[in-house]
Design an enzyme around this catalytic site. Structure first.
Site, PDB file in Angstrom:
ATOM      1  N   GLU A   8       0.819  -1.103  -0.033  1.00  0.00           N
ATOM      2  CA  GLU A   8       0.192  -0.079   0.095  1.00  0.00           C
ATOM      3  C   GLU A   8       0.782   1.114   0.024  1.00  0.00           C
ATOM      4  OE1 GLU A   8      -3.049   1.658  -0.718  1.00  0.00           O
ATOM      5  OE2 GLU A   8      -3.930   0.245   0.840  1.00  0.00           O
TER       6      GLU A   8
ATOM      7  N   TYR B  17     -12.604   5.949   1.180  1.00  0.00           N
ATOM      8  CA  TYR B  17     -13.541   5.849   2.313  1.00  0.00           C
ATOM      9  C   TYR B  17     -14.334   7.053   2.528  1.00  0.00           C
ATOM     10  CZ  TYR B  17      -9.759   2.210   3.298  1.00  0.00           C
ATOM     11  OH  TYR B  17      -9.107   1.254   3.230  1.00  0.00           O
TER      12      TYR B  17
END
Lengths: 288, 288
Positions: free
Chosen positions: A163, A273
């Site tokens: 990531e 998100y």
């Protein structure tokens, strides 16, 4: 022994650095330094890549649980997950020794290795990565057994995620690409060193263990009342102390961190998100 | 005289800073300092905002040309454009004296004012902005008459765009929000000063005149062969000299700027131009 490795890009179709690394290695071959491994480069979600979106119907990286893999959902990613599970898994009885699933984030998380367990193998991996790439972060998500995670990488015998950020969705930054390549190659080098029995006496390293998600403050109409405070923005994995500002409200006031202890925020202001209104995640510092 | 002003957010549904500023001003009122103006806050594309995407069918900010406004296209944004043209326009005979359309970009362009003409009004505006907000950039797109631009802001008697970055799509950064608010308020303060006849003797200022778009190098299969070089990334409006690197190819070689003169790159690695494979735009330095 780690013999077969799958390197996956495009689990999220707008995360370009993993997609580009996989494409380049597909076209030009894997670096010859890793020739002792049986490496497969794999694109997970072609349709989402083509559309330059995270997913079409549902998040592919939340599909790899038995109840989803056995469901009769007609969501495109639910159908796709069954196919990928056959190709790289199946989960629980996989022929792929290690799945490395490559992601990027709009958060300023640098090169982060996400591991889902802290057994000997993953501790050796974390220590090796920190020794060879000290700027990398290790994030531990071991709050539940590996099979209970819905991530694509859990269909391998072992699985980890790369990531890297900060990178906007749909954009390829050279700095993020280079970090992605370096961390992925470091993981392949670890596999070879592990197979050679050379990873058992590495020095301890620090890592971050996932805590909880912190939501944006919302009003009665379901609208955000605040944004990430400029002192917190881009401060992923920087110690956050009680009393330090985390939100700047639109009325001009600040909201401070009310935790009892220091925490290590990450996934700060991650675009994916957005709909969940997750502002950031907390973590504690641990030694592996 | 500038009496009626429309402040528009959400022309692109995932550009959050203008959306949030408009929402805050709708809910809490416009700052009282600007009470001499008749200001309307306006959301352009509710459906795209809801979906957190730039547009649903077609780019709304490319619809405001006579042939589009008179077409029978059933694209959602083509239909929406006709409605907005009635509300804030109509183009060519508008009752809105000034449309300020607020955008953000993944490029590191800071607070940028985009003007489409260099008549007395816009020169005074540019000079006022540079005097009161020296960190702002002025970008001039006057390569054709204002009515021939397809932008939403052209449906006002006058129209400008606020463009601030770097901010990922779907993310709200406090630094970008604050720059957006400051530039927008500076434009409103200019309108009042202009009405008061106080903007005629401002010192000259520098601006950037749009040149051409530079595309990514592509291979025969229509895939990119390179990414923006790390020396060019985030260097919007920084002088780019012949011989300096602009692309890092995936084969490890670099491509340098071959222009005859210095140029001022901007919209470097903008996510929204992904499908067009536009790497950046050039500009020349001009004095207004």
């Amino acid at each position: 022994m780690i013999n077969s490795v799958a390197i996956v890009g495009g689990t999220h179709g707008n995360e370009t650095s993993g997609i580009q690394l996989v494409r380049n290695w597909m076209q030009n071959g894997i670096p010859s330094a890793f020739s002792s491994l049986n490496i497969r480069c794999f694109f997970a979600n072609h349709a989402a890549m083509q559309a330059n979106v995270r997913f079409l119907d549902e998040d592919l990286n939340r599909q790899f649980l038995p109840e989803r893999l056995n469901s009769d959902s007609d969501a495109k990613e639910a159908i796709l997950a069954k196919k990928i599970n056959q190709e790289l898994g199946p989960k629980g009885e996989s022929n792929t020794d290690l799945v490395i699933d490559i992601h990027n984030t709009t958060s300023h998380m640098g090169a982060t290795l996400i591991i889902l367990a802290t057994d000997d193998f993953h501790i050796q991996m974390a220590r090796y990565v920190k020794q060879h790439m000290p700027e990398a972060n290790i994030l531990v998500e071991d709050e539940k057994p590996v099979p209970e995670h819905p991530y694509l990488c859990t269909i391998g015998r072992r699985g980890v995620m790369v990531e890297v950020g900060a990178q906007p969705q749909g954009v390829l930054r050279e700095d993020v690409y280079q970090l992605t390549q370096t961390l992925t190659e470091t993981l392949l080098a670890f596999c070879q060193a592990y197979n050679d029995g050379k990873t058992q006496n590495l020095p301890e390293c620090e890592a971050f263990r996932l805590g909880v998600n912190i939501d944006f403050p919302m009003n009665e109409d379901g609208e955000r009342k605040a944004m990430i405070h400029h002192q917190l923005q881009d401060a992923d994995f920087v110690p956050l102390l009680p009393g330090q500002p985390i939100f700047r409200c639109f009325d001009g006031t600040d909201i401070t961190w009310q935790g009892e202890d220091v925490t290590y925020p990450h996934f700060i202001n991650e675009a994916a998100y957005h709909k969940l209104h997750v502002a950031f995640a907390t973590a504690s510092l641990v030694t592996l």
